[in-house]
Scaffold this active site. Structure first.
Site, PDB file in Angstrom:
ATOM      1  N   GLU A  43      45.139  43.695  35.551  1.00  0.00           N
ATOM      2  CA  GLU A  43      43.703  43.799  35.339  1.00  0.00           C
ATOM      3  C   GLU A  43      43.260  45.223  35.662  1.00  0.00           C
ATOM      4  O   GLU A  43      43.607  45.730  36.733  1.00  0.00           O
ATOM      5  CB  GLU A  43      42.967  42.803  36.235  1.00  0.00           C
ATOM      6  CG  GLU A  43      41.474  42.729  35.979  1.00  0.00           C
ATOM      7  CD  GLU A  43      40.779  41.654  36.804  1.00  0.00           C
ATOM      8  OE1 GLU A  43      39.767  41.991  37.445  1.00  0.00           O
ATOM      9  OE2 GLU A  43      41.259  40.505  36.811  1.00  0.00           O
TER      10      GLU A  43
ATOM     11  N   ARG B 263      41.872  34.697  40.904  1.00  0.00           N
ATOM     12  CA  ARG B 263      42.431  36.045  40.766  1.00  0.00           C
ATOM     13  C   ARG B 263      43.595  35.965  39.785  1.00  0.00           C
ATOM     14  O   ARG B 263      44.286  34.950  39.696  1.00  0.00           O
ATOM     15  CB  ARG B 263      42.912  36.580  42.120  1.00  0.00           C
ATOM     16  CG  ARG B 263      41.782  36.966  43.079  1.00  0.00           C
ATOM     17  CD  ARG B 263      40.993  38.164  42.569  1.00  0.00           C
ATOM     18  NE  ARG B 263      39.960  38.604  43.508  1.00  0.00           N
ATOM     19  CZ  ARG B 263      38.705  38.181  43.486  1.00  0.00           C
ATOM     20  NH1 ARG B 263      38.334  37.262  42.605  1.00  0.00           N
ATOM     21  NH2 ARG B 263      37.823  38.654  44.348  1.00  0.00           N
TER      22      ARG B 263
ATOM     23  N   HIS C 201      36.200  39.890  33.940  1.00  0.00           N
ATOM     24  CA  HIS C 201      35.933  39.656  35.364  1.00  0.00           C
ATOM     25  C   HIS C 201      34.433  39.723  35.660  1.00  0.00           C
ATOM     26  O   HIS C 201      34.003  40.389  36.613  1.00  0.00           O
ATOM     27  CB  HIS C 201      36.697  40.676  36.225  1.00  0.00           C
ATOM     28  CG  HIS C 201      36.940  40.189  37.631  1.00  0.00           C
ATOM     29  ND1 HIS C 201      38.012  40.586  38.396  1.00  0.00           N
ATOM     30  CD2 HIS C 201      36.243  39.326  38.420  1.00  0.00           C
ATOM     31  CE1 HIS C 201      37.966  40.004  39.581  1.00  0.00           C
ATOM     32  NE2 HIS C 201      36.891  39.236  39.624  1.00  0.00           N
TER      33      HIS C 201
END
Length: 317
Positions: free
Chosen positions: A259, A230, A278
């Site tokens: 993000e 993450r 991602h």
């Protein structure tokens, strides 16, 4: 046994594909795909298993025979855990579904760095025939932080490349496929010897900001960082500073903080940084693998009842 597939697909995909995979895996069971909210409310009343990306407290109130919700994500923080427990409904997750493809992503990222592919692509755009500096994975040390399903898949796929792997996990006594498995207190010792560091750990209070200025300073100047965990596991400002000042060799980031990464963010401009949106976990085989997890658990229940041990249990049914 009736198994209800709820309407939402994974990452915008069609949940009907998931229902089809379950029918192939469990041909002797009643697999129902609810396509509307009203169908969900009607069909859940007599379903023994429901599966999908999420389930609401309202649906749980209507579920008279439900024993298990099979989540379609590895994470479960978005689910009504208290409501599941109060209704006596067990929970499993999709841990492991992403492992093979993320393992491939990491190997590809490391090869791209050591073989200079990014620089070669830029030279190709300029039609420039010049040698590209390269190194090798063979003989190097790669540290993988987190030895869950994804971390183990990374280590296993690195084995043919003749690298020394160090796995870091919260409970090192659990071991793993890495050549050496150590605890978080050995992080800096591992970083100091690593040509590459792969982050595959969950985001927790302990891992938030795990890789900051001190850790990046410990890494060798030619080493690379790959983050498939993450974004907040890495201090973004510290990473920017380290790469701008050549304190590490580069990074591949499938996740970022913030993000999505804003278009004006300076990370986009660094030639030593590879960024993907991602999607390291994306795979056309997602539902096939998820159906195998659910199918295996249903088979176990059919043979031994709801008291048997199931795979990927978060809440016991």
């Amino acid at each position: 046994m009736k198994i209800l597939v709820l309407r939402e697909g994974v990452h915008g995909t069609n949940a009907s594909d998931y229902a089809a995979e379950l029918r192939d895996r469990l041909p002797d069971h009643d697999i129902v795909h609810a396509r509307t909210p009203s169908e969900e409310r009607a069909e859940i009343t007599d379903a023994a298993v429901a599966t999908g990306t999420e389930i609401t407290a309202d649906l749980l109130d209507r579920a008279e025979e439900l024993r298990l919700f099979a989540g379609a994500y590895a994470g479960h923080g978005h689910l009504p855990l208290n409501a599941l427990e109060s209704h006596g409904v067990g929970l499993t997750n999709a841990a492991g579904v992403h492992a093979p493809n993320i393992g491939e992503y990491v190997v590809g990222a490391l090869l791209s760095h050591v073989r200079g592919f990014q620089q070669a692509y830029r030279q190709q755009d300029r039609r420039e025939w010049q040698p590209v500096p390269v190194t090798e994975l063979a003989g190097s040390t790669v540290t993988v932080v987190g030895l869950g399903n994804i971390g183990q898949a990374v280590v296993e796929r690195l084995d043919p490349f003749d690298v020394e792997t160090v796995g870091i996990r919260a409970s090192p006594d659990l071991g793993g496929p890495a050549d050496t498995v150590v605890g978080p207190d050995s992080l800096h010792d591992a970083l100091a010897e690593s040509a590459a560091v792969v982050l595959a750990c969950p985001l927790t209070d302990a891992t938030r900001g795990l890789i900051g200025d001190d850790e990046l300073t410990t890494m060798p100047t030619e080493s690379v960082l790959v983050n498939v965990a993450r974004g907040p596991v890495v201090d973004t400002d510290a990473l920017l500073d380290a790469i701008r000042n050549d304190r590490i060799g580069g990074a591949t980031l499938d996740v970022t903080d913030p993000e999505p990464l804003p278009p004006e963010h300076p990370l986009w401009t660094l030639s030593a940084v590879q960024i993907t949106p991602h999607n390291a976990g994306s795979t056309p085989r997602y539902y096939e693998r998820l159906a195998e997890i659910v199918g295996t658990n249903v088979d176990c229940v059919e043979r031994g009842g709801w008291g048997v041990d199931l795979d990927n249990v978060v809440i016991e049914p």
